[in-house]
Design a protein around this motif. Structure first.
Motif, PDB file in Angstrom:
ATOM      1  N   ILE A   1      54.265  47.985  41.563  1.00 57.22           N
ATOM      2  CA  ILE A   1      53.025  48.021  41.166  1.00 57.22           C
ATOM      3  C   ILE A   1      52.393  46.326  41.369  1.00 57.22           C
ATOM      4  O   ILE A   1      53.016  45.582  40.838  1.00 57.22           O
ATOM      5  N   GLN A   2      51.081  46.511  42.157  1.00 59.15           N
ATOM      6  CA  GLN A   2      50.451  45.425  42.520  1.00 59.15           C
ATOM      7  C   GLN A   2      49.080  45.307  42.087  1.00 59.15           C
ATOM      8  O   GLN A   2      48.341  46.279  41.942  1.00 59.15           O
ATOM      9  N   PRO A   3      48.612  43.921  41.557  1.00 58.62           N
ATOM     10  CA  PRO A   3      47.145  43.820  41.479  1.00 58.62           C
ATOM     11  C   PRO A   3      46.323  43.776  42.770  1.00 58.62           C
ATOM     12  O   PRO A   3      46.429  42.724  43.687  1.00 58.62           O
ATOM     13  N   MET A   4      45.592  45.051  43.038  1.00 58.95           N
ATOM     14  CA  MET A   4      44.983  45.111  44.360  1.00 58.95           C
ATOM     15  C   MET A   4      43.503  45.254  44.305  1.00 58.95           C
ATOM     16  O   MET A   4      42.865  45.429  43.097  1.00 58.95           O
ATOM     17  N   MET A   5      42.758  44.839  45.212  1.00 58.84           N
ATOM     18  CA  MET A   5      41.435  44.662  45.101  1.00 58.84           C
ATOM     19  C   MET A   5      40.858  45.271  46.505  1.00 58.84           C
ATOM     20  O   MET A   5      41.450  44.810  47.725  1.00 58.84           O
ATOM     21  N   TYR A   6      39.898  46.040  46.683  1.00 54.71           N
ATOM     22  CA  TYR A   6      39.230  46.733  47.800  1.00 54.71           C
ATOM     23  C   TYR A   6      38.343  45.646  48.358  1.00 54.71           C
ATOM     24  O   TYR A   6      37.821  45.171  47.431  1.00 54.71           O
ATOM     25  N   LEU A   7      38.204  45.302  49.653  1.00 53.79           N
ATOM     26  CA  LEU A   7      37.110  44.265  49.955  1.00 53.79           C
ATOM     27  C   LEU A   7      36.231  45.223  51.247  1.00 53.79           C
ATOM     28  O   LEU A   7      36.873  46.347  51.556  1.00 53.79           O
ATOM     29  N   ALA A   8      34.854  45.064  51.076  1.00 53.42           N
ATOM     30  CA  ALA A   8      34.061  45.755  51.957  1.00 53.42           C
ATOM     31  C   ALA A   8      33.452  44.693  52.753  1.00 53.42           C
ATOM     32  O   ALA A   8      32.861  43.703  52.180  1.00 53.42           O
ATOM     33  N   LEU A   9      33.117  44.841  54.081  1.00 53.76           N
ATOM     34  CA  LEU A   9      32.427  43.821  54.911  1.00 53.76           C
ATOM     35  C   LEU A   9      31.512  44.581  55.675  1.00 53.76           C
ATOM     36  O   LEU A   9      31.607  45.628  56.319  1.00 53.76           O
ATOM     37  N   SER A  10      30.465  44.823  55.267  1.00 52.04           N
ATOM     38  CA  SER A  10      28.978  45.214  55.947  1.00 52.04           C
ATOM     39  C   SER A  10      28.790  44.275  56.904  1.00 52.04           C
ATOM     40  O   SER A  10      28.446  43.132  56.609  1.00 52.04           O
ATOM     41  N   TYR A  11      28.256  45.004  58.091  1.00 51.19           N
ATOM     42  CA  TYR A  11      27.973  43.957  59.319  1.00 51.19           C
ATOM     43  C   TYR A  11      26.804  44.707  60.281  1.00 51.19           C
ATOM     44  O   TYR A  11      26.586  45.859  60.051  1.00 51.19           O
ATOM     45  N   ASP A  12      26.145  43.907  60.851  1.00 51.44           N
ATOM     46  CA  ASP A  12      25.105  44.338  61.841  1.00 51.44           C
ATOM     47  C   ASP A  12      25.714  44.634  63.260  1.00 51.44           C
ATOM     48  O   ASP A  12      25.949  43.674  63.774  1.00 51.44           O
TER      49      ASP A  12
END
Length: 508
Positions: free
Chosen positions: A467-478
């Motif tokens: 069990i791990q504390p996870m975070m989703y990351l999102a990178l929007s780019y042009d």
């Protein structure tokens, strides 16, 4: 001695400004640092003050004129004494006929809006017909799609009648009200105040303090009026905290409250065609502008989003171990997660300059510095103040800067200089519980990083389910500026730096 009064020096991103309102006319006396003219840019209204005690000699730039940075607005005689102006003499007979105690009747007009602003909306009147006003006292708010403009009383006197009510749309320099200079409160004005206004004025008395947008929203939610709250802010302004205190006091005094002093019953809520309750509220100017820019960003940029996930365990462990010592060492500054993301993003921006660039027409501008905007939610909408030169900032500097932005954002004190520029933006939907989202670009920047909620999930680690504390990351780019390979590698770099924070110190 004759002195030139000049427009402020505008930042590079502001080409020019517009003379909005002159509060002094030629021949009028001025005190040192007295507010004499407003210069409006496309982001904020700048106040110009008198350089010394003296008299305004000649106005070179009239209301509505476009001025450049540091351009001469007027000439000023230091140490001279005032003389009666021709305008005052001409208006005297008419003013005397309308009100025996008034020296002059003048029109209160909306500010001169810049070319990019078509019109404004009357947000709130802080004074009613028949109420006495002091010179420079805040009397009405005009909301545009970029900023709320405060209109003040031109002199001591009384509002004779209101021409534009709350909610009305007004054009640049359109008349908002008529004002009787020199009249006393309660005197017969050219247009008598409505019958309902008199008791309001009597009940308000000294408590009729000015409330900013955040405070007015809190007043509306609490069902209170400005007269029921004592302002503790500058000049008696009502703050959000004053409203919260009034709500607590009202709740504590409720059992002993007399029926005669109970708040009047609320008007019935409007009903839809099928008899159900609904409420229709006009979109604020700022909200409309945010919506417009978000749509434009989606329509003009070749926007794509790439996702990854990061194990927040190492950062959480480091924060838990040192947060108390960090707070004690840095004068109460708390260690949060955002500073780690800002430092990781700064290091990644150094390695991938295209992500730190911007598009200007057909030119691609590569920045040799890292100025990171941090999205802050306020009562008026989303603001993005900018941390300057994050490459030279420590974790404590970043946390302190973000906290300062948050406080000033809630109080409506973020200025133009706080939000201009920026080479990259970070937004954190996780504080509201968002697990995953697609952030929209902040033009002319070419990328934006979205943080999300930390969620414990089962992960495969060395053949084991952990069990791990996870975070989703999102990178929007042009995609016009950044290739998919660069975008993915940039996001992986942030992930690697956060999962091994020692890399931030070693810059590896």
């Amino acid at each position: 001695m004759s002195i030139e009064i000049k427009a402020p020096t505008f930042p590079e991103s502001v080409a020019d400004g517009t003379v909005a309102t002159w509060y002094k006319q030629p021949g009028e006396a001025c005190k040192r640092d007295e507010h004499i003219v407003d210069i409006e840019t496309d982001k904020v209204v700048l106040e110009v003050v008198a350089p010394a005690d003296g008299v305004l000699k000649e106005v070179l730039k009239g209301e509505g004129d476009v001025v450049l940075s540091a351009e001469v607005l007027a000439t000023f005689d230091s140490g001279a004494e005032a003389s009666e102006t021709p305008a005052a003499k001409a208006d005297a007979p008419a003013a005397a006929a309308s009100d025996a105690s008034a020296k002059e009747t003048v029109e209160i007009k909306a500010p001169v809006f810049p070319e990019s602003v078509a019109d404004g909306t009357v947000a709130a009147w802080h004074k009613q017909p028949g109420e006495a006003c002091k010179r420079d006292e805040h009397i009405v708010d005009i909301e545009t799609d970029k900023v709320v403009l405060e209109v003040v009383a031109p002199a001591d006197g009384v509002i004779a009648d209101i021409v534009k009510a709350e909610g009305d749309t007004v054009l640049s320099s359109e008349v908002l009200a008529n004002f009787a200079i020199g009249a006393e409160g309660g005197a017969a004005a050219p247009a008598a105040a409505p019958q309902a206004a008199a008791p309001v004025a009597e009940e308000a008395g000294d408590e009729d303090a000015v409330a900013g947008p955040a405070a007015r929203k809190a007043l509306a939610e609490a069902g209170l009026t400005a007269a029921q709250v004592k302002g503790t802010g500058k000049g008696g302004r009502i703050t959000k905290e004053d409203v919260e205190a009034a709500v607590k006091n009202k709740a504590a005094a409720a059992p002993a409250a007399a029926p005669a002093k109970a708040a009047p019953a609320a008007a019935p809520a409007p009903l839809s065609a099928d008899g159900r309750v609904e409420k229709r509220v006009p979109m604020t100017r700022l909200r409309a502008t945010i919506a417009k820019r978000l749509v434009e960003a989606q329509q003009t940029a070749a926007m794509l989003t790439t996702y990854n996930e990061v194990n927040m365990g190492p950062v959480m462990e480091l924060r838990s171990k040192y947060k108390d010592l960090f707070q004690k060492t840095h004068n109460g500054t708390k260690l949060g997660f955002m500073s780690f993301f800002v430092k990781a993003a700064t290091e990644a921006l150094k390695r991938y300059p295209a992500v730190n660039a911007s598009i200007d027409g057909n030119d691609m501008v590569y920045h040799g510095y890292q100025d990171i905007g941090v999205a802050v939610s306020t009562d008026r909408g989303l603001m993005v103040p900018v941390l300057r030169n994050t490459e030279a900032m420590g974790l404590a500097d970043i946390e302190s800067g973000i906290m300062d932005f948050a406080v000033r954002g809630r109080e409506g004190k973020l200025g133009m200089e706080d939000m201009q520029g920026g080479t990259f933006t970070i937004t954190n939907g996780g504080i509201f519980g968002s697990l995953m989202s697609t952030p929209i670009l902040n033009p002319p920047q070419t990328a934006i990083l979205g943080m999300h909620k930390i969620q414990e999930r089962p992960m495969a680690v060395n053949g084991q389910v952990v069990i791990q504390p996870m975070m989703y990351l999102a990178l929007s780019y042009d995609h016009r500026m950044i290739d998919g390979k660069e975008a993915v590698q940039f996001l992986v770099t942030i992930k690697d730096l956060l999962e091994d924070p020692a890399r931030l110190l070693l810059e590896i």
